[in-house]
Scaffold this motif. Sequence first.
Motif, short mmCIF file in Angstrom:
data_model
loop_
_atom_site.label_atom_id
_atom_site.label_comp_id
_atom_site.label_asym_id
_atom_site.label_seq_id
_atom_site.Cartn_x
_atom_site.Cartn_y
_atom_site.Cartn_z
N ALA A 125 0.87 -1.18 0.00
CA ALA A 125 0.00 0.00 0.00
C ALA A 125 0.90 1.23 0.00
N TRP A 126 0.86 2.02 -1.06
CA TRP A 126 1.80 3.12 -1.23
C TRP A 126 1.54 4.23 -0.23
N GLY A 127 0.28 4.62 -0.10
CA GLY A 127 -0.06 5.66 0.86
C GLY A 127 0.17 7.07 0.35
N ASP A 128 0.83 7.25 -0.79
CA ASP A 128 1.06 8.59 -1.33
C ASP A 128 1.44 8.50 -2.80
N CYS A 129 0.63 7.82 -3.58
CA CYS A 129 0.90 7.70 -5.01
C CYS A 129 0.74 9.06 -5.67
N SER A 130 1.76 9.51 -6.35
CA SER A 130 1.73 10.81 -7.02
C SER A 130 2.80 10.83 -8.09
N LEU A 131 2.73 11.82 -8.95
CA LEU A 131 3.78 12.01 -9.94
C LEU A 131 5.09 12.40 -9.27
N SER A 132 5.00 13.16 -8.18
CA SER A 132 6.21 13.62 -7.49
C SER A 132 6.99 12.48 -6.87
N ASN A 133 6.30 11.41 -6.51
CA ASN A 133 6.96 10.28 -5.86
C ASN A 133 7.32 9.18 -6.86
N THR A 134 7.39 9.55 -8.13
CA THR A 134 7.65 8.58 -9.20
C THR A 134 8.74 9.12 -10.11
N LEU A 135 9.58 8.22 -10.58
CA LEU A 135 10.53 8.55 -11.64
C LEU A 135 10.11 7.81 -12.90
N PHE A 136 10.27 8.44 -14.05
CA PHE A 136 9.90 7.84 -15.32
C PHE A 136 11.16 7.62 -16.15
N ARG A 137 11.18 6.49 -16.81
CA ARG A 137 12.33 6.18 -17.65
C ARG A 137 11.84 5.59 -18.96
N ARG A 138 12.50 6.00 -20.03
CA ARG A 138 12.20 5.45 -21.35
C ARG A 138 13.41 4.66 -21.78
N ASP A 139 13.20 3.37 -22.05
CA ASP A 139 14.30 2.48 -22.36
C ASP A 139 13.94 1.66 -23.60
N ALA A 140 14.62 1.96 -24.71
CA ALA A 140 14.37 1.24 -25.97
C ALA A 140 12.89 1.26 -26.34
N GLY A 141 12.25 2.40 -26.14
CA GLY A 141 10.85 2.54 -26.53
C GLY A 141 9.86 2.18 -25.45
N ALA A 142 10.30 1.54 -24.37
CA ALA A 142 9.39 1.16 -23.29
C ALA A 142 9.33 2.28 -22.26
N TYR A 143 8.13 2.54 -21.76
CA TYR A 143 7.95 3.52 -20.69
C TYR A 143 7.77 2.77 -19.38
N ALA A 144 8.50 3.18 -18.38
CA ALA A 144 8.42 2.53 -17.08
C ALA A 144 8.36 3.58 -15.99
N ALA A 145 7.58 3.30 -14.96
CA ALA A 145 7.50 4.17 -13.78
C ALA A 145 8.12 3.44 -12.61
N TYR A 146 8.89 4.16 -11.80
CA TYR A 146 9.59 3.59 -10.65
C TYR A 146 9.21 4.34 -9.39
#
Length: 411
Positions: A148-169
Amino acid sequence: MALQISATRPEHPALLLELPWHLPLEEWPEAYLVPLPRGISRHVVRYARAGDEVIAVKELAERPALREYELLRDLDRIGIPAVDPLAVLTGRTDDDGSPLESVLVTRHLRGSQPYRSMFETTMRPATMHRLMDALAVLLVRLHLAGFAWGDCSLSNTLFRRDAGAYAAYLVDAETGDLHPRLSDGQREYDLDLARVNISGELLDLEASGALHPSVDPVEFGTEICARYGRLWEELTRTSVYPAGKYHYIERRIRRLNDLGFDVAEMQIKHSADGDSVTFVPKVVDAGHHQRQLLRLTGLDTEENQARRLLNDLESWMATQDDYAPGDPLAARPEVLAHRWVRDVFRPTVRAVPPELRGAMDAAEIYHELLEHRWYLSEQAQADIGLDTAVADYIAHILPTARESLRPTTAD
């Protein structure tokens, strides 16, 4: 109290000791820092260099620092996309002996960016949708793991694009909790927080002029929850497939494709009652399947062909005894892909007489055969093997197709 370092690997303490822990993080000299974009955080965060590694250093109280460190280690063990925890430093003091806050040290996620950096220029709505889909995938994976994250937001996420794939961390686990299983209420609470947080962050972007005018922040926050719901249902719906009924599995893959997701990984568990299947989704950019198929097999195809062939390859790999994602001793995907080309793809294509292929290349022939097998399997409500599909295709489809291509002569 002396400085104490709790680290994941023995080499990290020696590297970390070179940094100025006697100074508050805000006062670190530029010589130690790496100028990378930072997201919004309630804590002081800096990027620094430790040996050959770039690290993220976050200043916070000792108890939450230790707790977040352990949570990130737990997420790493269960394969959830999150920043890699390296160490926690407690017992910090300045030159006068006054106590300083503890710090959590994580490895910088190479190639990643906080969302505000990605919106420095107005982002196209289609790209925004892919990023939000990546965040929905992350939240689903966290919930499936009992987090349970408890604070899901864009600010608490990093985004990476790798060989065309989008991933959120996940980058901030401070408010999270790991459970054996989440209740519907816990998931709905996380979703409600995500909707409010994301809509608020997009409203901030709108106010700064960094949001595409066609994007409604409130509707977008609601849509990510709807995407989550459809993906959660498709991934968690309990299904046990009779042994050998692989067209049922293919039907599930097609539904995931229709939702805009690809299958990054699939595991089939055999039992007396039937085969249960686990899917791991991902979000992909245009041309991703072409590049991936070319890398794995050397086959150069169109995008739709590549998607179809990769789905077949993934399904076939999941049936192999030496396929074990995450196991360093298991066969590498490239090895399995080479075996699939040798044992499945080429023999199937060669079964079609050259004089009947016309102008179709090998990838197109195989794609057509897979589609024909799918059609026959749906008709029969049973899995039709490739051999049967090839025979039927040669007998009933190719002659008709070639006849339609014959030039007509005037009377």
